[in-house]
Every structure is written in C-alpha cells, then in structure tokens.
Design an enzyme around this catalytic site. Structure first.
Site, mmCIF file in Angstrom:
data_model
loop_
_atom_site.group_PDB
_atom_site.id
_atom_site.type_symbol
_atom_site.label_atom_id
_atom_site.label_comp_id
_atom_site.label_asym_id
_atom_site.label_seq_id
_atom_site.Cartn_x
_atom_site.Cartn_y
_atom_site.Cartn_z
ATOM 1 N N GLN A 1 36.817 59.579 49.423
ATOM 2 C CA GLN A 1 35.654 58.738 49.696
ATOM 3 C C GLN A 1 35.519 58.486 51.202
ATOM 4 O O GLN A 1 34.429 58.600 51.777
ATOM 5 C CB GLN A 1 35.819 57.412 48.956
ATOM 6 C CG GLN A 1 34.829 56.336 49.340
ATOM 7 C CD GLN A 1 34.966 55.117 48.453
ATOM 8 O OE1 GLN A 1 34.518 55.134 47.318
ATOM 9 N NE2 GLN A 1 35.581 54.056 48.956
ATOM 10 N N HIS B 1 41.818 44.854 49.417
ATOM 11 C CA HIS B 1 40.515 44.388 49.900
ATOM 12 C C HIS B 1 40.701 43.352 51.024
ATOM 13 O O HIS B 1 39.996 43.392 52.036
ATOM 14 C CB HIS B 1 39.733 43.705 48.772
ATOM 15 C CG HIS B 1 39.357 44.598 47.634
ATOM 16 N ND1 HIS B 1 39.889 44.441 46.373
ATOM 17 C CD2 HIS B 1 38.482 45.637 47.548
ATOM 18 C CE1 HIS B 1 39.358 45.340 45.558
ATOM 19 N NE2 HIS B 1 38.515 46.085 46.241
ATOM 20 N N GLY C 1 34.336 44.437 44.330
ATOM 21 C CA GLY C 1 34.864 43.158 43.871
ATOM 22 C C GLY C 1 36.160 43.275 43.092
ATOM 23 O O GLY C 1 36.836 44.296 43.122
ATOM 24 N N TYR C 2 36.513 42.188 42.406
ATOM 25 C CA TYR C 2 37.795 42.008 41.722
ATOM 26 C C TYR C 2 38.932 42.248 42.718
ATOM 27 O O TYR C 2 39.743 43.161 42.592
ATOM 28 C CB TYR C 2 37.910 42.908 40.488
ATOM 29 C CG TYR C 2 38.805 42.273 39.445
ATOM 30 C CD1 TYR C 2 38.365 41.166 38.730
ATOM 31 C CD2 TYR C 2 40.083 42.726 39.227
ATOM 32 C CE1 TYR C 2 39.196 40.540 37.810
ATOM 33 C CE2 TYR C 2 40.924 42.108 38.311
ATOM 34 C CZ TYR C 2 40.465 41.017 37.610
ATOM 35 O OH TYR C 2 41.297 40.390 36.705
HETATM 36 P P1 AMP Z 1 36.630 49.120 45.643
HETATM 37 O O1 AMP Z 1 36.307 47.667 45.433
HETATM 38 O O2 AMP Z 1 37.690 49.633 44.739
HETATM 39 O O3 AMP Z 1 35.402 49.974 45.728
HETATM 40 O O4 AMP Z 1 37.279 49.192 47.080
HETATM 41 C C1 AMP Z 1 36.665 48.656 48.216
HETATM 42 C C2 AMP Z 1 37.390 49.132 49.440
HETATM 43 O O5 AMP Z 1 38.760 48.728 49.363
HETATM 44 C C3 AMP Z 1 37.390 50.660 49.575
HETATM 45 O O6 AMP Z 1 37.236 51.007 50.942
HETATM 46 C C4 AMP Z 1 38.755 51.028 49.059
HETATM 47 O O7 AMP Z 1 39.236 52.240 49.585
HETATM 48 C C5 AMP Z 1 39.578 49.860 49.546
HETATM 49 N N1 AMP Z 1 40.817 49.747 48.770
HETATM 50 C C6 AMP Z 1 40.935 49.736 47.418
HETATM 51 N N2 AMP Z 1 42.235 49.670 47.070
HETATM 52 C C7 AMP Z 1 42.948 49.661 48.218
HETATM 53 C C8 AMP Z 1 44.350 49.598 48.536
HETATM 54 N N3 AMP Z 1 45.291 49.544 47.588
HETATM 55 N N4 AMP Z 1 44.710 49.597 49.836
HETATM 56 C C9 AMP Z 1 43.780 49.653 50.812
HETATM 57 N N5 AMP Z 1 42.452 49.698 50.586
HETATM 58 C C10 AMP Z 1 42.048 49.705 49.312
#
Ligand code: AMP
Length: 290
Positions: free
Chosen positions: A153, A37, A31-32
């Site tokens: 990851q 995302h 989220g956030y």
């Molecule tokens: P998170 O909410 O941070 O766990 O991220 C959820 C998904 O969004 C994960 O697959 C992250 O790798 C991806 N993500 C987070 N930041 C970015 C970004 N700047 N560009 C592309 N994907 C992202």
C-alpha cells in the site's frame, strides 16, 4: 480536538490552520486504533504543527466477499485515543460524503498493484489509491504518514504521488508489534486464542528468513521452502502468498544481494493477516582485513 464529518467543515478548519502559518500532517486510517495507528499520529504531531486523522472504512477497497460489514469499529474509543495522542482534527466522513451519488472517478496504479495482495484482492488497490488521492486532495497536508506493515500500500501511494505530481511528502513508519512479535492489526480482534498463538508463525518465519541470510543463505528459493515448511506446519494457518521481492518494484528476486522484501499473507480463522520485513544481505565480514 475538533471532530468534523463533512469536507466543507474540514476545509474551513484547515484554512484557519494555514492562515496561522501552521504545517499539516495527515494520517488516514480505517479506525479501531492500536499502537501502530497511535505511533503514526504522534509522528505527525512531531513533524507538523497540526495533526489531522481520518477514520473512514472505505467501501471501494473491500471485495464483495470481504469483511466490510464486519470490520471492527469503535468511534468513542478511537476519539479518546486520538485526543490522547495529540491529534488536532479528527475527520469522520460518511460513505456518501466521500462517494456521493453519481461518483465515477477512480485511480488505478498499474504494475505493482497486480502482485502480492493485488492478486488475491482484485480491485483492492484501486479503492485504496482512489480514497487516498481524494483524502490527500481534501486535506492537502504537507506530509502524510503510512505504516510499513502495509508495505505494498505504501509503495502504491508513493507511486501515485510521484506519477500524479502531488506535492506531499509521504513518510513510511516501521511496523509496530505486540511483545511476542505479532504485527498489530485491527483484524487481530478476529483471532481466537489458539489462532492468536498459531499466527505467531508469521512473524517468526520473517525472523527465520533473516537468520538464514545471516548464516550465509542467499538463495531465495531455499529460504522460501524453509518458510513454507514452517508455516504449513501450523495447522490453523493457511498461507495465501509468500514472496521474496524487490522492495520498490515488488518483482521477485532469486538472490538476496541487496535489501529485499519478504512478504506474507495468510488466513488464520476469520482473519486475513499480512506481514513483511526487509531482509538485509549478509554483511561482508571485514574483520579479517584490519
Ligand atoms: P488501517 O486503519 O489498518 O487502514 O491503517 C491505517 C494506517 O496505519 C496505515 O498507514 C497502516 O499501514 C498503519 N498501520 C496499521 N497497522 C500498523 C502497525 N502494526 N504498525 C505501523 N503502522 C500500522
């Protein structure tokens, strides 16, 4: 957009989609939301008929002194951004729904989880691998999309899906950046203005690495020392690791002879930021030969 909180409700909604012959694309998140995302959600909708997004701040991937309680949350804003992006089903489970009392099973990918972020965050990837395996089992999508921003990851998820014979296509998407190069992250909200400016050295140093390679530098240790100097020159940025490694095995490399991953983690104020880039070896100049 349908929003569900329980696994039973989600399974029921997904069964109805499958009955209609619709393929399912899945984006797990904490989220956030930011544009990173949203890009994943839009791609899910492009590649599948039904886009499912989960929001779950997964307690098992946070260490005891990490920011689980402080992790930014804004469900109302996330809900409208997901709807805008064309998401069909939003899954927002509680921690008890995912880890009921007596929960005892974990997924541990060995090897690649012991380097880079795995060194400074012991147990982090065990939490990630466990929750992603659970979510993939719950949603059973045709494809699941992840950001290359979290390169390690993504590598861990590809590995567990291959090793555990999970029949789901894993798609990695390029890192979405702010105009000035800062990789988008929910944790950027922690940065004070001067920290936000200082943090730019992270993406700048990734560019510097590619420039050095383009100018004929192939020795990883020379690139590492130039970058370390640049990053250490920024008082507010405390380097946690800086590595040049094979993009799949994450084993350090000495010479840039193929596409190579350069990965950085640093603390800037209250934020722990990570970023990475694939650096390409110097292209052979074939111009003289034709
Ligand atoms: P998170 O909410 O941070 O766990 O991220 C959820 C998904 O969004 C994960 O697959 C992250 O790798 C991806 N993500 C987070 N930041 C970015 C970004 N700047 N560009 C592309 N994907 C992202």
């Amino acid at each position: 957009m349908l929003e569900v909180h329980t696994i039973d409700e989600l399974r029921e909604a997904l069964a109805a989609e499958r009955m209609k012959g619709r393929s399912i694309g899945f984006v797990p998140t904490m989220g956030y939301f930011h544009e990173g995302h949203i890009t994943l959600m839009k791609e899910a909708k492009k590649r599948a008929d039904t886009a499912v997004v989960s929001i779950f701040v997964n307690p098992t991937q946070f260490g005891p002194n990490e920011d689980l309680d402080k992790y930014p949350r804004d469900l109302d804003r996330d809900r409208s951004m997901a709807q805008e992006a064309g998401v069909d089903i939003l899954f927002t489970p509680s921690a008890e729904e995912i880890y009921p009392e007596g929960y005892a099973s974990y997924v541990d990918v060995i090897g690649i989880t012991r380097v880079l972020c795995g060194k400074s965050r012991p147990g982090h990837f065990r939490g990630v691998a466990t929750v992603v395996t659970k979510l993939l089992n719950i949603v059973q999508p045709n494809i699941a999309l992840f950001g290359e921003k979290d390169w390690q990851q993504l590598a861990v998820i590809k590995k567990l899906v291959a090793d555990l014979n999970i029949d789901i296509e894993i798609v990695g998407m390029p890192t979405v950046r702010e105009e000035d190069g800062l990789a988008m992250s929910s944790r950027n909200i922690y940065l004070a203005p001067e920290e936000r400016s200082a943090a730019l050295i992270i993406s700048k140093s990734l560019k510097l690495a590619q420039n050095m390679v383009d100018n004929g530098e192939g020795d990883a240790s020379n690139i590492l020392s130039a970058l370390r100097g640049a990053i250490e020159g920024e008082g507010l940025v405390e380097l946690e690791y800086l590595e040049i490694c094979d993009p799949e095995s994450l084993v350090p490399v000495k010479e840039i002879t193929a596409d190579t991953l350069i990965a950085i983690a640093a603390r800037v104020g209250a934020a722990r930021l990570i970023d990475n880039a694939l650096i390409r070896p110097q292209l052979e100049n074939t111009g003289d030969l034709v």
